[in-house]
Design a protein around this motif. Structure first.
Motif, mmCIF file in Angstrom:
data_model
loop_
_atom_site.group_PDB
_atom_site.id
_atom_site.type_symbol
_atom_site.label_atom_id
_atom_site.label_comp_id
_atom_site.label_asym_id
_atom_site.label_seq_id
_atom_site.Cartn_x
_atom_site.Cartn_y
_atom_site.Cartn_z
ATOM 1 N N GLY A 130 27.687 45.170 4.649
ATOM 2 C CA GLY A 130 28.863 45.845 4.123
ATOM 3 C C GLY A 130 29.834 44.948 3.388
ATOM 4 O O GLY A 130 30.635 45.422 2.580
ATOM 5 N N SER A 131 29.773 43.631 3.636
ATOM 6 C CA SER A 131 30.731 42.715 3.017
ATOM 7 C C SER A 131 30.081 41.652 2.137
ATOM 8 O O SER A 131 30.776 40.788 1.603
ATOM 9 N N ALA A 132 28.764 41.703 1.958
ATOM 10 C CA ALA A 132 28.064 40.694 1.162
ATOM 11 C C ALA A 132 28.413 40.826 -0.324
ATOM 12 O O ALA A 132 28.600 41.924 -0.839
ATOM 13 N N SER A 133 28.491 39.699 -1.012
ATOM 14 C CA SER A 133 28.777 39.722 -2.452
ATOM 15 C C SER A 133 27.520 39.987 -3.277
ATOM 16 O O SER A 133 27.603 40.357 -4.447
ATOM 17 N N VAL A 134 26.355 39.784 -2.660
ATOM 18 C CA VAL A 134 25.069 40.073 -3.312
ATOM 19 C C VAL A 134 24.224 40.885 -2.341
ATOM 20 O O VAL A 134 24.118 40.541 -1.161
ATOM 21 N N VAL A 135 23.649 41.978 -2.828
ATOM 22 C CA VAL A 135 22.769 42.810 -2.006
ATOM 23 C C VAL A 135 21.469 43.049 -2.767
ATOM 24 O O VAL A 135 21.487 43.441 -3.935
ATOM 25 N N VAL A 136 20.345 42.791 -2.104
ATOM 26 C CA VAL A 136 19.024 43.061 -2.668
ATOM 27 C C VAL A 136 18.412 44.189 -1.846
ATOM 28 O O VAL A 136 18.147 44.022 -0.653
ATOM 29 N N SER A 137 18.198 45.343 -2.467
ATOM 30 C CA SER A 137 17.698 46.513 -1.748
ATOM 31 C C SER A 137 16.313 46.912 -2.223
ATOM 32 O O SER A 137 15.997 46.808 -3.416
ATOM 33 N N GLY A 138 15.513 47.395 -1.282
ATOM 34 C CA GLY A 138 14.173 47.838 -1.616
ATOM 35 C C GLY A 138 13.950 49.285 -1.241
ATOM 36 O O GLY A 138 14.599 49.820 -0.342
ATOM 37 N N GLY A 139 12.990 49.908 -1.927
ATOM 38 C CA GLY A 139 12.682 51.306 -1.673
ATOM 39 C C GLY A 139 11.285 51.504 -1.132
ATOM 40 O O GLY A 139 10.597 50.547 -0.757
ATOM 41 N N ARG A 140 10.846 52.739 -1.139
ATOM 42 C CA ARG A 140 9.534 53.080 -0.591
ATOM 43 C C ARG A 140 8.403 52.431 -1.383
ATOM 44 O O ARG A 140 7.309 52.234 -0.856
ATOM 45 N N ALA A 141 8.687 52.053 -2.630
ATOM 46 C CA ALA A 141 7.661 51.432 -3.463
ATOM 47 C C ALA A 141 7.188 50.087 -2.917
ATOM 48 O O ALA A 141 6.113 49.605 -3.305
ATOM 49 N N LEU A 142 7.945 49.503 -1.981
ATOM 50 C CA LEU A 142 7.489 48.250 -1.371
ATOM 51 C C LEU A 142 6.217 48.455 -0.562
ATOM 52 O O LEU A 142 5.450 47.513 -0.354
ATOM 53 N N GLY A 143 5.996 49.657 -0.067
ATOM 54 C CA GLY A 143 4.735 49.969 0.581
ATOM 55 C C GLY A 143 4.662 49.747 2.067
ATOM 56 O O GLY A 143 4.069 50.541 2.787
ATOM 57 N N ASN A 144 5.231 48.661 2.567
ATOM 58 C CA ASN A 144 5.210 48.376 4.002
ATOM 59 C C ASN A 144 6.282 47.345 4.340
ATOM 60 O O ASN A 144 6.921 46.773 3.445
ATOM 61 N N SER A 145 6.476 47.122 5.621
ATOM 62 C CA SER A 145 7.527 46.202 6.063
ATOM 63 C C SER A 145 7.231 44.766 5.667
ATOM 64 O O SER A 145 8.159 43.988 5.401
ATOM 65 N N GLU A 146 5.944 44.385 5.623
ATOM 66 C CA GLU A 146 5.603 43.010 5.267
ATOM 67 C C GLU A 146 6.051 42.676 3.846
ATOM 68 O O GLU A 146 6.504 41.565 3.566
ATOM 69 N N ASN A 147 5.941 43.642 2.945
ATOM 70 C CA ASN A 147 6.309 43.391 1.553
ATOM 71 C C ASN A 147 7.812 43.196 1.369
ATOM 72 O O ASN A 147 8.247 42.675 0.343
ATOM 73 N N PHE A 148 8.622 43.636 2.367
ATOM 74 C CA PHE A 148 10.054 43.378 2.283
ATOM 75 C C PHE A 148 10.354 41.882 2.381
ATOM 76 O O PHE A 148 11.463 41.446 2.091
ATOM 77 N N GLY A 149 9.345 41.110 2.770
ATOM 78 C CA GLY A 149 9.526 39.658 2.848
ATOM 79 C C GLY A 149 9.900 39.036 1.514
ATOM 80 O O GLY A 149 10.678 38.074 1.469
ATOM 81 N N ILE A 150 9.375 39.589 0.411
ATOM 82 C CA ILE A 150 9.715 39.003 -0.890
ATOM 83 C C ILE A 150 11.175 39.296 -1.251
ATOM 84 O O ILE A 150 11.828 38.492 -1.922
ATOM 85 N N LEU A 151 11.689 40.433 -0.781
ATOM 86 C CA LEU A 151 13.101 40.739 -1.020
ATOM 87 C C LEU A 151 13.984 39.836 -0.168
ATOM 88 O O LEU A 151 15.065 39.410 -0.602
ATOM 89 N N GLU A 152 13.535 39.531 1.047
ATOM 90 C CA GLU A 152 14.284 38.621 1.911
ATOM 91 C C GLU A 152 14.350 37.240 1.284
ATOM 92 O O GLU A 152 15.390 36.570 1.339
#
Length: 307
Positions: A190-212
């Motif tokens: 809620g207070s971060a100056s940069v936010v990287v968000s992902g959607g369903r197109a990531l496919g699975n939880s493991e792929n959220f690793g690249i967003l992290e």
């Protein structure tokens, strides 16, 4: 006219949202007092005293308030509300938990998600997932309001408010059992100056690793669309949108997010919006400052390599 603002904190430090709600109080006009309720929260009160424009910091420090249970805090607020025409809190899960109880105890209507002050009794708030802004007037003697903090800039910290200890120690109305928290070294969403968000197109939880990885490179937080949360890719405390968290960072990167109206309601006030999506017709491109029509599994690794 006097305004009471309920501070949000974790007993150790004051949340930035409180400084933004003080800015809303300044727009209303009048004397502003901040109520700090918690346990062993002397440092929080000291931070609140530094907020510009604050007259007094009311401190209720007791073990019965250690876990910020709404039932207990609302009774305390009721005890001091007679001195104030306005009672404000951030439109966070904390404020949304406490203030409806306060409004009910005072027998007044609550104004939710205020984004603009027109006058001391007239305010602007979003409806229909943020697609319409309604100007509403309250005729109640006391205005109980949650404030969307993303709509206001935080006040400075050059104040010197007086501290007023409160003697009230209300009998506990509810008992704390346990809580489960997601621990992260990244900034709070809620207070971060940069936010990287992902959607369903990531496919699975493991792929959220690249967003992290991308968020860590940029010193930002990770968010997600409701579709990604509903699919079980990430916990629901990362959801951005009308039914999640409202964010307004300096930079919002939407990866594989189509741009449903409920998601746009939670991030459209971001200063700069970057969208990565392989669908050229995705609604997210209509509000994005920069759009990249590309496969996210090619674009994000390439972006990481460049950083």
């Amino acid at each position: 006219m006097a305004i009471l603002i309920l501070a949000e904190h974790d007993n150790a430090s004051l949340k930035l949202d409180t400084a933004k709600v003080v800015a809303c109080g300044q727009a209303i006009g009048g004397d502003i007092d901040v109520l700090v309720v918690g346990h062993n929260c002397d440092g929080v009160a000291s931070e609140a005293q530094q907020l510009t424009g604050v007259r007094n910091v009311l401190l209720a420090d007791s073990a019965s308030y250690a876990n910020h249970l709404a039932e207990n805090i609302s009774e305390l607020v009721l005890g001091v509300a007679s001195d104030y025409e306005h009672v404000l809190a951030p439109a966070s899960s904390f404020g949304k938990d406490v203030l409806p109880r306060v409004a009910a105890l005072l027998d007044v209507s609550q104004l939710s998600e205020v984004v603009e002050v027109v006058s001391s009794d007239t305010f602007v708030r979003p409806i229909y997932a943020g697609s319409v802004l309604a100007t509403v007037q309250s005729l109640d003697d006391k205005k109980v309001m949650t404030v969307r903090s993303s709509a206001f800039d935080a006040v400075a910290t050059d104040g010197n408010a007086e501290r007023v200890p409160l003697a009230q120690d209300m009998a506990a109305q509810s008992e704390f059992v346990e809580q489960s928290l997601t621990e992260s070294e990244r900034p709070e969403l809620g207070s971060a100056s940069v936010v990287v968000s992902g959607g369903r197109a990531l496919g699975n939880s493991e792929n959220f690793g690249i967003l992290e990885q991308l968020a860590d490179k940029l010193g930002g937080a990770v968010g997600a669309s409701r579709a990604a949360v509903d699919a079980g890719f990430v916990p629901n405390d990362l959801q951005v949108g009308q039914t999640g968290k409202i964010v307004a960072p300096d930079l919002y990167i939407a990866v594989g997010i189509s741009g449903a109206i409920q998601h746009l309601a939670g991030m459209k006030d971001s200063k700069v919006i970057v969208a990565i999506n392989k669908d050229p017709e995705a609604p997210i491109f209509q509000i994005a400052d920069y759009g990249l029509e590309a496969d996210l599994f090619e674009a994000v690794p390439e972006l990481l390599a460049k950083l």
